[in-house]
Write a protein that holds these residues in place. Structure first.
Motif, PDB file in Angstrom:
ATOM      1  N   GLY A 341      49.694  -2.938  -2.620  1.00  0.00           N
ATOM      2  CA  GLY A 341      49.088  -4.196  -2.214  1.00  0.00           C
ATOM      3  C   GLY A 341      47.968  -4.654  -3.131  1.00  0.00           C
ATOM      4  O   GLY A 341      47.429  -3.880  -3.933  1.00  0.00           O
ATOM      5  N   ARG A 342      47.622  -5.929  -3.006  1.00  0.00           N
ATOM      6  CA  ARG A 342      46.484  -6.527  -3.715  1.00  0.00           C
ATOM      7  C   ARG A 342      45.614  -7.266  -2.707  1.00  0.00           C
ATOM      8  O   ARG A 342      46.104  -8.115  -1.970  1.00  0.00           O
ATOM      9  CB  ARG A 342      46.976  -7.514  -4.784  1.00  0.00           C
ATOM     10  CG  ARG A 342      47.787  -6.905  -5.919  1.00  0.00           C
ATOM     11  CD  ARG A 342      46.930  -6.054  -6.852  1.00  0.00           C
ATOM     12  NE  ARG A 342      45.935  -6.845  -7.570  1.00  0.00           N
ATOM     13  CZ  ARG A 342      46.148  -7.353  -8.788  1.00  0.00           C
ATOM     14  NH1 ARG A 342      47.320  -7.195  -9.396  1.00  0.00           N
ATOM     15  NH2 ARG A 342      45.192  -8.023  -9.393  1.00  0.00           N
ATOM     16  N   LYS A 343      44.316  -6.945  -2.708  1.00  0.00           N
ATOM     17  CA  LYS A 343      43.395  -7.573  -1.774  1.00  0.00           C
ATOM     18  C   LYS A 343      42.536  -8.656  -2.400  1.00  0.00           C
ATOM     19  O   LYS A 343      41.868  -9.408  -1.691  1.00  0.00           O
ATOM     20  CB  LYS A 343      42.455  -6.514  -1.181  1.00  0.00           C
ATOM     21  CG  LYS A 343      43.112  -5.528  -0.230  1.00  0.00           C
ATOM     22  CD  LYS A 343      42.084  -4.502   0.222  1.00  0.00           C
ATOM     23  CE  LYS A 343      42.648  -3.550   1.265  1.00  0.00           C
ATOM     24  NZ  LYS A 343      42.758  -4.182   2.582  1.00  0.00           N
ATOM     25  N   ASP A 344      42.511  -8.739  -3.719  1.00  0.00           N
ATOM     26  CA  ASP A 344      41.528  -9.575  -4.400  1.00  0.00           C
ATOM     27  C   ASP A 344      42.107 -10.819  -5.048  1.00  0.00           C
ATOM     28  O   ASP A 344      41.448 -11.461  -5.868  1.00  0.00           O
ATOM     29  CB  ASP A 344      40.813  -8.751  -5.467  1.00  0.00           C
ATOM     30  CG  ASP A 344      41.765  -8.215  -6.544  1.00  0.00           C
ATOM     31  OD1 ASP A 344      43.004  -8.315  -6.358  1.00  0.00           O
ATOM     32  OD2 ASP A 344      41.278  -7.701  -7.566  1.00  0.00           O
ATOM     33  N   ALA A 345      43.337 -11.202  -4.700  1.00  0.00           N
ATOM     34  CA  ALA A 345      43.971 -12.344  -5.370  1.00  0.00           C
ATOM     35  C   ALA A 345      43.217 -13.638  -5.110  1.00  0.00           C
ATOM     36  O   ALA A 345      43.164 -14.521  -5.975  1.00  0.00           O
ATOM     37  CB  ALA A 345      45.425 -12.479  -4.929  1.00  0.00           C
ATOM     38  N   ASP A 346      42.635 -13.779  -3.914  1.00  0.00           N
ATOM     39  CA  ASP A 346      41.908 -15.016  -3.614  1.00  0.00           C
ATOM     40  C   ASP A 346      40.701 -15.197  -4.521  1.00  0.00           C
ATOM     41  O   ASP A 346      40.476 -16.278  -5.078  1.00  0.00           O
ATOM     42  CB  ASP A 346      41.501 -15.048  -2.136  1.00  0.00           C
ATOM     43  CG  ASP A 346      40.598 -13.888  -1.754  1.00  0.00           C
ATOM     44  OD1 ASP A 346      40.726 -12.802  -2.359  1.00  0.00           O
ATOM     45  OD2 ASP A 346      39.759 -14.056  -0.846  1.00  0.00           O
ATOM     46  N   THR A 347      39.908 -14.132  -4.712  1.00  0.00           N
ATOM     47  CA  THR A 347      38.736 -14.236  -5.572  1.00  0.00           C
ATOM     48  C   THR A 347      39.130 -14.354  -7.039  1.00  0.00           C
ATOM     49  O   THR A 347      38.492 -15.090  -7.800  1.00  0.00           O
ATOM     50  CB  THR A 347      37.807 -13.021  -5.381  1.00  0.00           C
ATOM     51  OG1 THR A 347      38.550 -11.814  -5.607  1.00  0.00           O
ATOM     52  CG2 THR A 347      37.262 -12.991  -3.968  1.00  0.00           C
TER      53      THR A 347
END
Length: 358
Positions: A341-347
């Motif tokens: 998973g990736r949690k930081d795509a929004d930032t």
């Protein structure tokens, strides 16, 4: 700075756009944000509910082959492009960020006409027609899947809602189960078929209800707002909670040990970001993108993969019930899913927007 976001139709296009909007506003509350959509998608409900302005343009579904509808396309598309250009003018847009869907094609063409910088985000490994066009009009292309076929694209992941990204399933689990009327100590299966539901998943899960209950498994089943079922499971223990729609998917995820669902890009991105294992049932039609989305997770040990035609109550009992009864296996699959998973795509995308615009 004034930003226009173009994406509509399904939650898979809208939620990443809104996640980016939330992050941009978190960085700078003075950023002006306008969402562009059509009157035929979920954006008419989701965008106002999140507090953002929504401007509508005509929907122009583009045929993928030579059909009689193709003859009417130039005029209809020109009207939609003019409407999209008017939205950009009213918003005084400094940048257009497109996420796909019917609205994205006229939005990209209008932005090119107006000289507004274009940024494209494609969540799927196999991009749709709108984003394939948008990618030809800009050098700023970002993807939510590492194997996306768009040229010049950089993989960053898919922007996700803050309540998903920051979800602590372990500390929230008991409260989430109580929220839905479930017991805190029982293994829990979450069933849903995307924002509109899935009839085949609904049938198989309901047919498996007696066996799941007999094994001590409780179920939270979201059937979809437009779907009905012939026979609801009778009241009993363990609980089988049947709901048409859930606004708090973060709590639904926190309540679950295992999920039965489709393989949409947003679903896959959310489940891997929080480390929730699932049995994925890709849509049996389309371009096969859902199989690619879910296949990567299954190969990495974070889930199971089953064809829509192969899904049945027997398959659920034989393949999912052993996992639900084995906490160590659930934990191992959770870790495998989380690693993908990736949690930081929004930032990451928000910073790119600021860099490109400035």
């Amino acid at each position: 700075m004034r930003v226009v976001l173009a994406g509509g139709g399904t939650a898979g296009h809208i939620e990443p756009a809104l996640a980016l909007a939330d992050t941009l506003r978190g960085i700078d509350p003075g950023i002006g944000i306008t969402c562009m959509g059509t009157d035929q998608g979920l954006e008419t409900r989701l965008v106002p509910a999140r507090g953002y302005d929504l401007e509508l343009v005509p929907a122009v579904p583009l045929p993928r082959s030579i059909t009689p509808q193709l003859l009417a396309m130039p005029g209809r598309l020109a009207g939609a492009v003019n409407a999209a250009a008017a939205v950009l003018d009213r918003a005084k847009a400094d940048v257009l960020i497109g996420f796909g869907g019917y609205v994205a094609t006229p939005a990209y063409l209008a932005a090119k006409r107006r000289g507004v910088p274009i940024i494209v985000h494609e969540a799927n490994p196999r991009p749709g027609l709108a984003n394939r066009l948008g990618a030809k009009l800009t050098d700023h292309v970002f993807t939510g899947h590492p194997d996306c076929t768009l040229a010049k694209a950089a993989y960053i992941g898919t922007p996700l809602r803050r309540e998903i990204v920051h979800l602590d399933r372990l500390s929230t689990g008991d409260r989430a189960r109580s929220w839905f009327g479930l017991q805190t100590h029982r293994p829990t299966l979450l069933v849903f078929g995307g924002s509109r539901g899935a009839a085949s998943i609904n049938r198989a899960a309901l047919a498996a209800a007696p066996a799941l209950r007999a094994a001590g498994v409780q179920v939270l089943h979201v059937i979809g707002p437009r779907n009905t079922v012939e026979h609801e499971p009778p009241p009993g223990d363990p609980q089988y909670v049947l709901l048409p729609y859930v606004d708090r998917m973060d709590l639904a995820y926190a309540a679950a040990d295992l999920v039965l669902c489709r393989g949409g890009a947003l679903t896959c991105a959310e489940l891997t970001a929080i480390g929730l294992p699932a049995a994925y049932v890709p849509l049996p039609h389309g371009n096969g993108e859902q199989r690619v989305n879910a296949g990567r997770i299954a190969e990495g040990g974070g889930g199971l993969l089953v064809d829509d035609a192969g899904l049945s109550s027997d398959w659920i009992v034989q393949n999912m019930l052993p996992i639900l009864r084995d906490p160590e296996r659930v934990a191992a699959m959770s870790e495998a899913a989380l690693a993908l998973g990736r949690k930081d795509a929004d930032t990451t995308l928000a910073r790119k927007v600021l860099e490109i615009t400035r």
